[in-house]
Write a protein that holds these residues in place. Structure first.
Motif, PDB file in Angstrom:
ATOM      1  N   THR A  56      97.402  -0.393  30.985  1.00  0.00           N
ATOM      2  CA  THR A  56      97.393  -1.783  30.546  1.00  0.00           C
ATOM      3  C   THR A  56      96.272  -2.522  31.272  1.00  0.00           C
ATOM      4  O   THR A  56      95.816  -2.101  32.329  1.00  0.00           O
ATOM      5  N   ASP A  57      95.832  -3.636  30.668  1.00  0.00           N
ATOM      6  CA  ASP A  57      94.942  -4.544  31.379  1.00  0.00           C
ATOM      7  C   ASP A  57      95.338  -5.977  31.029  1.00  0.00           C
ATOM      8  O   ASP A  57      96.366  -6.209  30.383  1.00  0.00           O
ATOM      9  N   ASN A  58      94.546  -6.945  31.431  1.00  0.00           N
ATOM     10  CA  ASN A  58      94.918  -8.352  31.273  1.00  0.00           C
ATOM     11  C   ASN A  58      95.060  -8.801  29.825  1.00  0.00           C
ATOM     12  O   ASN A  58      95.718  -9.808  29.549  1.00  0.00           O
ATOM     13  N   VAL A  59      94.445  -8.081  28.889  1.00  0.00           N
ATOM     14  CA  VAL A  59      94.475  -8.523  27.495  1.00  0.00           C
ATOM     15  C   VAL A  59      94.963  -7.431  26.546  1.00  0.00           C
ATOM     16  O   VAL A  59      94.759  -7.525  25.337  1.00  0.00           O
ATOM     17  N   ASN A  60      95.627  -6.402  27.066  1.00  0.00           N
ATOM     18  CA  ASN A  60      96.177  -5.337  26.217  1.00  0.00           C
ATOM     19  C   ASN A  60      97.460  -4.812  26.839  1.00  0.00           C
ATOM     20  O   ASN A  60      97.442  -4.315  27.970  1.00  0.00           O
ATOM     21  N   PRO A  61      98.596  -4.927  26.120  1.00  0.00           N
ATOM     22  CA  PRO A  61      99.858  -4.477  26.703  1.00  0.00           C
ATOM     23  C   PRO A  61      99.838  -3.020  27.143  1.00  0.00           C
ATOM     24  O   PRO A  61     100.348  -2.695  28.215  1.00  0.00           O
ATOM     25  N   CYS A  62      99.264  -2.115  26.349  1.00  0.00           N
ATOM     26  CA  CYS A  62      99.218  -0.705  26.742  1.00  0.00           C
ATOM     27  C   CYS A  62      98.531   0.140  25.678  1.00  0.00           C
ATOM     28  O   CYS A  62      98.600  -0.164  24.488  1.00  0.00           O
ATOM     29  N   ASP A  63      97.912   1.210  26.118  1.00  0.00           N
ATOM     30  CA  ASP A  63      97.373   2.242  25.247  1.00  0.00           C
ATOM     31  C   ASP A  63      97.300   3.541  26.027  1.00  0.00           C
ATOM     32  O   ASP A  63      97.327   3.551  27.269  1.00  0.00           O
ATOM     33  N   LEU A  64      97.175   4.634  25.282  1.00  0.00           N
ATOM     34  CA  LEU A  64      97.001   5.944  25.893  1.00  0.00           C
ATOM     35  C   LEU A  64      95.518   6.260  26.056  1.00  0.00           C
ATOM     36  O   LEU A  64      94.714   6.008  25.149  1.00  0.00           O
ATOM     37  N   PHE A  65      95.182   6.820  27.199  1.00  0.00           N
ATOM     38  CA  PHE A  65      93.821   7.251  27.497  1.00  0.00           C
ATOM     39  C   PHE A  65      93.861   8.690  28.001  1.00  0.00           C
ATOM     40  O   PHE A  65      94.819   9.092  28.659  1.00  0.00           O
ATOM     41  N   GLN A  66      92.819   9.423  27.698  1.00  0.00           N
ATOM     42  CA  GLN A  66      92.740  10.818  28.129  1.00  0.00           C
ATOM     43  C   GLN A  66      91.622  10.989  29.140  1.00  0.00           C
ATOM     44  O   GLN A  66      90.514  10.482  28.953  1.00  0.00           O
ATOM     45  N   VAL A  67      91.938  11.674  30.227  1.00  0.00           N
ATOM     46  CA  VAL A  67      90.948  12.003  31.243  1.00  0.00           C
ATOM     47  C   VAL A  67      90.659  13.491  31.149  1.00  0.00           C
ATOM     48  O   VAL A  67      91.564  14.307  31.221  1.00  0.00           O
ATOM     49  N   THR A  68      89.405  13.846  30.976  1.00  0.00           N
ATOM     50  CA  THR A  68      89.006  15.250  30.926  1.00  0.00           C
ATOM     51  C   THR A  68      87.848  15.484  31.882  1.00  0.00           C
ATOM     52  O   THR A  68      87.038  14.581  32.134  1.00  0.00           O
ATOM     53  N   ALA A  69      87.781  16.698  32.405  1.00  0.00           N
ATOM     54  CA  ALA A  69      86.683  17.057  33.299  1.00  0.00           C
ATOM     55  C   ALA A  69      85.407  17.161  32.485  1.00  0.00           C
ATOM     56  O   ALA A  69      85.253  18.046  31.642  1.00  0.00           O
ATOM     57  N   ALA A  70      84.484  16.224  32.715  1.00  0.00           N
ATOM     58  CA  ALA A  70      83.225  16.224  31.969  1.00  0.00           C
ATOM     59  C   ALA A  70      82.298  17.317  32.483  1.00  0.00           C
ATOM     60  O   ALA A  70      81.679  18.050  31.716  1.00  0.00           O
ATOM     61  N   ASP A  71      82.182  17.416  33.802  1.00  0.00           N
ATOM     62  CA  ASP A  71      81.387  18.465  34.437  1.00  0.00           C
ATOM     63  C   ASP A  71      81.828  18.540  35.890  1.00  0.00           C
ATOM     64  O   ASP A  71      82.834  17.940  36.273  1.00  0.00           O
ATOM     65  N   ALA A  72      81.091  19.259  36.677  1.00  0.00           N
ATOM     66  CA  ALA A  72      81.500  19.454  38.071  1.00  0.00           C
ATOM     67  C   ALA A  72      81.445  18.169  38.884  1.00  0.00           C
ATOM     68  O   ALA A  72      82.043  18.080  39.954  1.00  0.00           O
ATOM     69  N   SER A  73      80.748  17.162  38.378  1.00  0.00           N
ATOM     70  CA  SER A  73      80.531  15.950  39.172  1.00  0.00           C
ATOM     71  C   SER A  73      81.347  14.746  38.723  1.00  0.00           C
ATOM     72  O   SER A  73      81.312  13.708  39.367  1.00  0.00           O
ATOM     73  N   GLY A  74      82.078  14.857  37.625  1.00  0.00           N
ATOM     74  CA  GLY A  74      82.792  13.669  37.180  1.00  0.00           C
ATOM     75  C   GLY A  74      83.763  13.923  36.052  1.00  0.00           C
ATOM     76  O   GLY A  74      83.946  15.054  35.610  1.00  0.00           O
ATOM     77  N   TYR A  75      84.402  12.815  35.605  1.00  0.00           N
ATOM     78  CA  TYR A  75      85.419  12.874  34.569  1.00  0.00           C
ATOM     79  C   TYR A  75      85.090  11.865  33.474  1.00  0.00           C
ATOM     80  O   TYR A  75      84.411  10.876  33.712  1.00  0.00           O
ATOM     81  N   LYS A  76      85.620  12.134  32.301  1.00  0.00           N
ATOM     82  CA  LYS A  76      85.387  11.286  31.141  1.00  0.00           C
ATOM     83  C   LYS A  76      86.703  10.662  30.701  1.00  0.00           C
ATOM     84  O   LYS A  76      87.720  11.344  30.597  1.00  0.00           O
ATOM     85  N   LEU A  77      86.688   9.351  30.436  1.00  0.00           N
ATOM     86  CA  LEU A  77      87.869   8.620  29.987  1.00  0.00           C
ATOM     87  C   LEU A  77      87.731   8.309  28.499  1.00  0.00           C
ATOM     88  O   LEU A  77      86.760   7.683  28.078  1.00  0.00           O
ATOM     89  N   THR A  78      88.710   8.745  27.697  1.00  0.00           N
ATOM     90  CA  THR A  78      88.669   8.549  26.243  1.00  0.00           C
ATOM     91  C   THR A  78      89.855   7.707  25.807  1.00  0.00           C
ATOM     92  O   THR A  78      91.010   8.012  26.144  1.00  0.00           O
ATOM     93  N   HIS A  79      89.594   6.660  25.030  1.00  0.00           N
ATOM     94  CA  HIS A  79      90.627   5.776  24.486  1.00  0.00           C
ATOM     95  C   HIS A  79      91.268   6.475  23.287  1.00  0.00           C
ATOM     96  O   HIS A  79      90.612   6.715  22.277  1.00  0.00           O
ATOM     97  N   LEU A  80      92.572   6.785  23.382  1.00  0.00           N
ATOM     98  CA  LEU A  80      93.230   7.572  22.344  1.00  0.00           C
ATOM     99  C   LEU A  80      93.917   6.726  21.280  1.00  0.00           C
ATOM    100  O   LEU A  80      93.939   7.104  20.107  1.00  0.00           O
ATOM    101  N   THR A  81      94.538   5.618  21.662  1.00  0.00           N
ATOM    102  CA  THR A  81      95.346   4.834  20.721  1.00  0.00           C
ATOM    103  C   THR A  81      94.918   3.379  20.712  1.00  0.00           C
ATOM    104  O   THR A  81      94.291   2.888  21.663  1.00  0.00           O
ATOM    105  N   SER A  82      95.293   2.690  19.634  1.00  0.00           N
ATOM    106  CA  SER A  82      95.080   1.238  19.528  1.00  0.00           C
ATOM    107  C   SER A  82      96.324   0.633  18.887  1.00  0.00           C
ATOM    108  O   SER A  82      96.266  -0.039  17.856  1.00  0.00           O
TER     109      SER A  82
END
Length: 368
Positions: free
Chosen positions: A234-260
């Motif tokens: 959740t954030d200040n202007v959205n009650p809730c949504d699902l997000f996916q975190v996946t390993a992008a590479d050895a140095s970081g992760y990628k956050l994907t917005h799944l639902t609206s």
């Protein structure tokens, strides 16, 4: 039933923020046979009994036992301390075997290590700190009940302790999660009004952020490999949504917005966009948020609602609050802050009002 006309209680803890008025009812652990897909004389099978509450059951990796949290002491309702018990599920009437106690385990979320030799839990073991103490990461030896705090050097609470969100369910899957190799755990961190996901290395005792931003992660779930994690945010202007975190590479992760799922609602209303600011109270910096009135006109004055919050031991956060949006649409400005006594700014900030609740935190609110 819970909806009886007259509530009868002899308990001290006869109500709950989570489920409401409970009277003389107690929470117990049962096993349901999902293969039969029907209720029988042996399913569900009640594993705990008596005048005490048991919570947070977690299966051991081999399925032979359950770890649960409860208090089998006469003074249970008068203390914050709780205990971890093991239940032998092969017994029709298992006797809870006390493993270890901690002075506080606020979320009660347990997690078995992949090899079944350790349990992870968040809490503290200082009887003086009480509700104000930060929730650190502990490892419990399943064989002997040994307990070790592995995050003592990290000045933050783990788990979701965001507050002021009035459109969420209570509780949630916000406790520690082991990686498949047993070398790290996933944890939620509370920092400056935001809750984010991180990985804690047991070798280096360090945190690696897996999500960042001005929001709050309420709950998360990982696949067996821990390469994919789904979070409820959740954030200040959205009650809730699902997000996916996946390993992008050895140095970081990628956050994907799944639902609206709130897209239609958000498109039909006008929201107040809060502004974060910093005030100073007796030389102490205090984070605050102001929700300006919707359609505010320059040069006009507006009434202000100061929300002082409950607590202590929570954190005013970047979360959606329907109540405050209603006030902002009625022409009010709404202000709240992380006064002393709240999490998110280190234990000195949280402990500052112990024994003085209403004093320093009162000063902090008025300093806004």
């Amino acid at each position: 039933t819970y909806n009886q006309d007259v509530l009868v209680t002899t308990r001290v803890r006869w109500k709950s923020d989570a489920i409401g008025l409970v009277g003389d009812y107690f929470r117990h652990i049962a096993v349901v046979d999902v293969d039969t897909q029907e209720l029988t004389a042996s399913s569900p099978r009640l594993l705990t009994r008596g005048e005490t509450d048991f919570n947070s059951p977690k299966w051991s990796p081999d399925g032979s036992q359950l770890a649960v949290v409860g208090i089998l002491e006469a003074s249970a309702e008068w203390q914050r301390k709780a205990f971890i018990y093991l239940l032998d599920v092969s017994s029709d009437t298992p006797e809870p075997k006390e493993l270890v106690g901690l002075e506080e385990m606020r979320s009660n979320d347990l997690a078995f290590s992949p090899d079944g030799t350790q349990l992870a839990v968040c809490g503290h073991d200082d009887p003086i700190k009480g509700h104000y103490g930060l929730q650190k990461l502990w490892l419990i030896g399943v064989a002997d009940g040994s307990k070790t705090c592995v995050s003592e050097h990290i000045d933050m609470s783990f788990g979701d302790f965001s507050r002021n969100q009035d459109m969420r369910r209570y509780g949630g899957d916000d406790g520690p999660r082991w990686a498949a190799d047993g070398r790290s755990l996933l944890l939620l961190t509370n920092v400056s009004g935001s809750v984010n996901l991180a990985s804690f290395s047991l070798n280096s005792k360090t945190l690696t952020p897996l999500s960042e931003g001005d929001h709050a992660v309420f709950a998360f779930s990982a696949d067996a490999s821990h390469k994919t994690v789904v979070m409820l945010i959740t954030d200040n202007v959205n009650p809730c949504d699902l997000f996916q975190v996946t390993a992008a590479d050895a140095s970081g992760y990628k956050l994907t917005h799944l639902t609206s799922i709130n897209q239609d609602f958000l498109g039909a209303v006008t929201l107040s966009i809060p502004e974060k600011f910093e005030a100073h109270s007796s030389g102490v910096p205090v984070d605050g948020w102001i929700y300006p009135p919707v359609n505010m006109q320059a040069g006009q004055t507006y009434p202000v609602i100061l929300y002082t919050g409950g607590g202590p031991g929570g954190m005013r956060a970047n979360v959606f609050c329907h109540e405050w949006q209603v006030y902002a649409n009625q022409g009010y400005a709404v202000i709240n802050c992380n006064a002393r006594g709240n999490y998110g700014y280190g234990e000195a900030h949280s402990l500052a009002t112990r024994g003085e609740w209403g004093d320093l935190d009162g000063e902090d609110n008025m300093a806004l």
